[in-house]
Design a protein around this motif. Structure first.
Motif, PDB file in Angstrom:
ATOM      1  N   SER A  71      49.760  51.347  43.879  1.00 40.21           N
ATOM      2  CA  SER A  71      49.755  50.688  42.571  1.00 40.21           C
ATOM      3  C   SER A  71      48.822  51.399  41.598  1.00 40.21           C
ATOM      4  N   ALA A  72      47.710  51.944  42.121  1.00 34.50           N
ATOM      5  CA  ALA A  72      46.795  52.695  41.257  1.00 34.50           C
ATOM      6  C   ALA A  72      47.433  54.001  40.791  1.00 34.50           C
ATOM      7  N   LYS A  73      48.184  54.629  41.695  1.00 36.17           N
ATOM      8  CA  LYS A  73      48.866  55.875  41.321  1.00 36.17           C
ATOM      9  C   LYS A  73      49.875  55.636  40.211  1.00 36.17           C
ATOM     10  N   LYS A  74      50.564  54.499  40.248  1.00 36.22           N
ATOM     11  CA  LYS A  74      51.537  54.143  39.210  1.00 36.22           C
ATOM     12  C   LYS A  74      50.860  53.567  37.964  1.00 36.22           C
ATOM     13  N   ASN A  75      49.549  53.345  38.050  1.00 42.57           N
ATOM     14  CA  ASN A  75      48.782  52.709  36.969  1.00 42.57           C
ATOM     15  C   ASN A  75      49.332  51.321  36.628  1.00 42.57           C
ATOM     16  N   ASP A  76      49.804  50.625  37.684  1.00 42.81           N
ATOM     17  CA  ASP A  76      50.296  49.257  37.533  1.00 42.81           C
ATOM     18  C   ASP A  76      49.087  48.322  37.601  1.00 42.81           C
ATOM     19  N   LEU A  77      48.555  47.966  36.444  1.00 45.86           N
ATOM     20  CA  LEU A  77      47.284  47.240  36.390  1.00 45.86           C
ATOM     21  C   LEU A  77      47.380  45.853  37.011  1.00 45.86           C
ATOM     22  N   LYS A  78      48.492  45.165  36.802  1.00 47.81           N
ATOM     23  CA  LYS A  78      48.634  43.828  37.384  1.00 47.81           C
ATOM     24  C   LYS A  78      48.690  43.899  38.904  1.00 47.81           C
ATOM     25  N   ALA A  79      49.393  44.904  39.437  1.00 50.47           N
ATOM     26  CA  ALA A  79      49.464  45.056  40.892  1.00 50.47           C
ATOM     27  C   ALA A  79      48.097  45.426  41.469  1.00 50.47           C
ATOM     28  N   VAL A  80      47.348  46.273  40.768  1.00 56.29           N
ATOM     29  CA  VAL A  80      45.997  46.633  41.214  1.00 56.29           C
ATOM     30  C   VAL A  80      45.117  45.392  41.284  1.00 56.29           C
ATOM     31  N   ARG A  81      45.170  44.583  40.219  1.00 60.75           N
ATOM     32  CA  ARG A  81      44.363  43.360  40.223  1.00 60.75           C
ATOM     33  C   ARG A  81      44.741  42.450  41.383  1.00 60.75           C
ATOM     34  N   ASN A  82      46.044  42.220  41.593  1.00 57.40           N
ATOM     35  CA  ASN A  82      46.499  41.309  42.649  1.00 57.40           C
ATOM     36  C   ASN A  82      46.145  41.842  44.035  1.00 57.40           C
ATOM     37  N   ASN A  83      46.264  43.165  44.253  1.00 57.66           N
ATOM     38  CA  ASN A  83      45.936  43.739  45.569  1.00 57.66           C
ATOM     39  C   ASN A  83      44.448  43.637  45.870  1.00 57.66           C
ATOM     40  N   ILE A  84      43.602  43.870  44.863  1.00 58.14           N
ATOM     41  CA  ILE A  84      42.153  43.780  45.079  1.00 58.14           C
ATOM     42  C   ILE A  84      41.756  42.348  45.410  1.00 58.14           C
ATOM     43  N   ILE A  85      42.322  41.387  44.705  1.00 60.95           N
ATOM     44  CA  ILE A  85      42.013  39.978  44.997  1.00 60.95           C
ATOM     45  C   ILE A  85      42.453  39.629  46.413  1.00 60.95           C
ATOM     46  N   ALA A  86      43.646  40.083  46.819  1.00 59.54           N
ATOM     47  CA  ALA A  86      44.147  39.791  48.167  1.00 59.54           C
ATOM     48  C   ALA A  86      43.275  40.441  49.234  1.00 59.54           C
ATOM     49  N   LEU A  87      42.843  41.687  49.018  1.00 56.90           N
ATOM     50  CA  LEU A  87      41.991  42.368  49.991  1.00 56.90           C
ATOM     51  C   LEU A  87      40.651  41.664  50.148  1.00 56.90           C
ATOM     52  N   CYS A  88      40.071  41.229  49.024  1.00 59.69           N
ATOM     53  CA  CYS A  88      38.783  40.537  49.099  1.00 59.69           C
ATOM     54  C   CYS A  88      38.910  39.182  49.787  1.00 59.69           C
ATOM     55  N   GLN A  89      40.051  38.525  49.581  1.00 63.94           N
ATOM     56  CA  GLN A  89      40.256  37.242  50.261  1.00 63.94           C
ATOM     57  C   GLN A  89      40.290  37.418  51.779  1.00 63.94           C
ATOM     58  N   LYS A  90      40.824  38.554  52.262  1.00 64.12           N
ATOM     59  CA  LYS A  90      40.840  38.835  53.696  1.00 64.12           C
ATOM     60  C   LYS A  90      39.463  39.284  54.199  1.00 64.12           C
ATOM     61  N   SER A  91      38.767  40.045  53.369  1.00 63.21           N
ATOM     62  CA  SER A  91      37.445  40.546  53.777  1.00 63.21           C
ATOM     63  C   SER A  91      36.401  39.441  53.790  1.00 63.21           C
ATOM     64  N   PHE A  92      36.535  38.461  52.914  1.00 57.71           N
ATOM     65  CA  PHE A  92      35.563  37.364  52.818  1.00 57.71           C
ATOM     66  C   PHE A  92      36.309  36.036  52.860  1.00 57.71           C
ATOM     67  N   PRO A  93      36.814  35.644  54.047  1.00 56.19           N
ATOM     68  CA  PRO A  93      37.655  34.438  54.161  1.00 56.19           C
ATOM     69  C   PRO A  93      36.922  33.141  53.837  1.00 56.19           C
ATOM     70  N   ASN A  94      35.605  33.138  53.917  1.00 55.97           N
ATOM     71  CA  ASN A  94      34.854  31.909  53.647  1.00 55.97           C
ATOM     72  C   ASN A  94      34.544  31.716  52.167  1.00 55.97           C
ATOM     73  N   ALA A  95      34.838  32.707  51.366  1.00 52.84           N
ATOM     74  CA  ALA A  95      34.553  32.612  49.930  1.00 52.84           C
ATOM     75  C   ALA A  95      35.808  32.188  49.170  1.00 52.84           C
ATOM     76  N   GLN A  96      35.607  31.521  48.086  1.00 49.60           N
ATOM     77  CA  GLN A  96      36.723  31.111  47.220  1.00 49.60           C
ATOM     78  C   GLN A  96      36.950  32.206  46.172  1.00 49.60           C
ATOM     79  N   ILE A  97      38.020  32.956  46.350  1.00 51.67           N
ATOM     80  CA  ILE A  97      38.300  34.098  45.481  1.00 51.67           C
ATOM     81  C   ILE A  97      39.695  33.911  44.886  1.00 51.67           C
ATOM     82  N   SER A  98      39.757  33.817  43.585  1.00 48.05           N
ATOM     83  CA  SER A  98      41.052  33.647  42.915  1.00 48.05           C
ATOM     84  C   SER A  98      41.230  34.569  41.718  1.00 48.05           C
ATOM     85  N   ASN A  99      40.175  35.289  41.321  1.00 47.28           N
ATOM     86  CA  ASN A  99      40.281  36.181  40.172  1.00 47.28           C
ATOM     87  C   ASN A  99      39.257  37.304  40.311  1.00 47.28           C
ATOM     88  N   LEU A 100      39.301  38.230  39.359  1.00 45.07           N
ATOM     89  CA  LEU A 100      38.393  39.375  39.408  1.00 45.07           C
ATOM     90  C   LEU A 100      36.946  38.974  39.196  1.00 45.07           C
TER      91      LEU A 100
END
Length: 566
Positions: free
Chosen positions: A474-503
């Motif tokens: 998504s970064a290679k395509k410069n798809d900003l919405k996909a980059v944002r959504n992927n980063i939020i999803a990755l952080c939700q997996k890395s920190f499952p006890n935290a409430q993460i819904s946005n940047l």
């Protein structure tokens, strides 16, 4: 006996199809350009055909049509009759002829009509009357128009309420007015028609329209026509009236006939925008209002948080497409990101009301007092003929500091302090020197544990690699919405006890000043929907570095961060 009946029906059949006669007549041979002529055509057959009126083109307009059938038997003989009634309007003056009209193999005789120049004006002065009617004395159907709302001074783009009225004897079952195409007016229907019963048993069907003149000067409201259907239901009581062979066919089968009506519109005078009106956007209306409300407002506004407000602009007497888009500007204190406005037009008997709603996102850039500036909209009151201003008052927000936002100095000072590294490493070196045997035993246990856990780790590693691959793509395509959504999803997996819904939540978890600044910039670009020059690859690199530093931190994992809206 059977042969006798067969012979009787054969005789009836041939008498039914005997040579027909076709007659034509008019109600008057003296007419004007604005008075209708009633043309009646009769045949002694029960015909399903229609007379060919194409010969009238260029000479007469056909305003309405009706047809009736009769069939009866007397002393064994069957008689039929079909009658058509047409309402005509002459298009030329002088000596005119209604040409021969064809029906099947039969023709009518020509009819001479003397058409005078002009009698009474069809469109009376609006100062005396605003009603315009086209009627036929011999027909139960007529059409009229009336201007319900027309100010003495009517400006371009100002609403005009125009009524089209259909008069009938309760027999029209379908149809709708249609205006002649025009670029001088925007025409919008005002809902379902209103029906009023008359004392004589007839009715008036009223269709209301809102008209908006698109230029100034003397304009002609376009011609309106009405094509309806009349259905005559079977009359069971008259089917066998007069005996077995006196059958009234129209009573057995219902008849559906078309009705065509049309009328020219009146002329009206339209004024241009007043020179004293200072705004570029011309808003002639009865009333204009602007209101605002926060969407799910937080109990406490924190620096860097996202706040949404819906701003509604409404105008009585205008459609939503006639309303201007409101402008919003960001400042050093607060970033403002308006979305594309959505509009709708509400209709009623009194006219139209345009409503425009704009969702605006605010991100405070500092703590303390921040003022949302007032919004003004200039409009012209058509009731008082004066300019007025609709105002949304300024609103003050108190913004609290973000407790989770790291300071740039503290975040950068930690890795540059060599003494801290020495203090952290030295005790372990001393411990290793004194307890080498014990540590060797523990290392063996860890190796054994890792050996048996290897399949699960491999699976998780592959899953993480897949997620990172999606992020890189998504970064290679410069798809900003996909980059944002992927980063939020990755952080939700890395920190499952935290409430993460946005940047903003991701920034609070990672605690990296550079990532925080880039995340705010990305949010602004996404809300603004302009793309900008934001580089997704640099943002992903910053995220990976911040995530790596966060995982290396020996600090105790913080409690889950509070939700965005506390």
């Amino acid at each position: 006996m059977m042969k006798k009946y067969i012979y009787l029906f054969v005789c009836l059949f041939f008498s039914f199809n005997a040579a027909a006669t076709l007659d034509a007549s008019v109600n008057t041979n003296e007419a004007s350009l604005q008075s209708p002529i009633v043309l009646t055509i009769k045949t002694d057959q029960n015909s399903s055909l229609s007379p060919d009126l194409s010969v009238l083109s260029g000479l007469f307009d056909v305003l309405s049509t009706s047809v009736s059938h009769q069939s009866y038997a007397i002393n064994g003989s069957v008689y039929d009759q079909t009658e058509w009634t047409f309402s005509l309007l002459a298009l030329k003056k002088g000596r005119l002829f209604i040409p021969s009209i064809t029906l099947g193999n039969e023709k009518t005789s020509p009819i001479e009509i003397n058409v005078s120049d002009q009698v009474q004006a069809q469109n009376p002065s609006l100062n005396e009357s605003s009603q315009n009617q086209q009627s036929n004395p011999s027909s139960p159907y007529s059409i009229s128009t009336e201007i319900y709302q027309l100010n003495e001074k009517t400006f371009v783009n100002e609403q005009i309420i125009y009524a089209v009225q259909i008069h009938d004897n309760n027999t029209i079952e379908s149809g709708e007015p249609a205006f002649e195409p025009t670029t001088d007016f925007i025409i919008k229907g005002l809902g379902a028609p209103k029906i009023k019963q008359k004392p004589d048993g007839g009715r008036i069907i009223t269709y209301l329209f809102a008209l908006f003149a698109q230029k100034s000067g003397e304009l002609h409201i376009p011609q309106v026509s009405f094509d309806g259907l009349v259905y005559q239901k079977p009359d069971i009581q008259n089917i066998f009236q007069g005996g077995l062979f006196q059958i009234n066919l129209p009573s057995v089968f219902g008849i559906e006939t078309p009705v065509h009506l049309q009328i020219e519109g009146p002329k009206i005078n339209i004024l241009p925008k007043p020179q004293t009106y200072s705004s570029l956007w011309w808003l002639p209306a009865k009333n204009v209002q602007i209101e605002a409300k926060f969407i799910n407002p937080p109990q406490k506004i924190v620096q860097g948080s996202v706040i949404s407000r819906e701003i509604e602009l409404s105008a009585e007497g205008l459609t939503d497409s006639q309303l201007p888009e409101l402008s919003f500007d960001s400042s050093e204190d607060i970033k403002v990101y308006p979305e594309k406005p959505s509009g709708e037009t509400l209709v009623s008997d009194g006219g139209v009301k345009g409503v425009q709603k704009t969702l605006v996102t605010y991100i405070p850039q500092k703590s303390g007092t921040i003022v949302l500036p007032e919004i003004k909209v200039l409009w012209y009151n058509t009731l008082t003929n004066q300019s007025q201003t609709a105002v949304l008052e300024a609103q003050t927000l108190f913004v609290h500091p973000d407790p989770n936002k790291p300071s740039a100095s503290s975040a950068q000072a930690a890795p540059q302090n060599p003494q801290n590294e020495t203090k952290e490493v030295h005790p372990f070196r001393a411990f290793f020197a004194n307890h080498s045997a014990l540590l060797s035993f523990l290392a063996g246990l860890l190796i054994a544990f890792a050996f048996f856990r290897r399949p699960q780790k491999t699976k998780n590693k592959k899953k993480t690699e897949t997620d990172l691959s999606d992020l890189d793509l998504s970064a290679k395509k410069n798809d900003l919405k996909a980059v944002r959504n992927n980063i939020i999803a990755l952080c939700q997996k890395s920190f499952p006890n935290a409430q993460i819904s946005n940047l903003n939540d991701v920034s609070n978890i990672l605690g990296d000043p550079k990532f925080y600044q880039m995340a705010q910039t990305l949010s602004g670009v996404l809300y603004n929907d302009k793309g900008g020059n934001f580089k997704a690859k640099d943002f992903v690199k910053t995220y990976k570095k911040a995530l790596k530093n966060r995982k290396k931190s020996n600090e105790k994992e913080k409690e889950p961060i509070p939700p965005l809206y506390q």
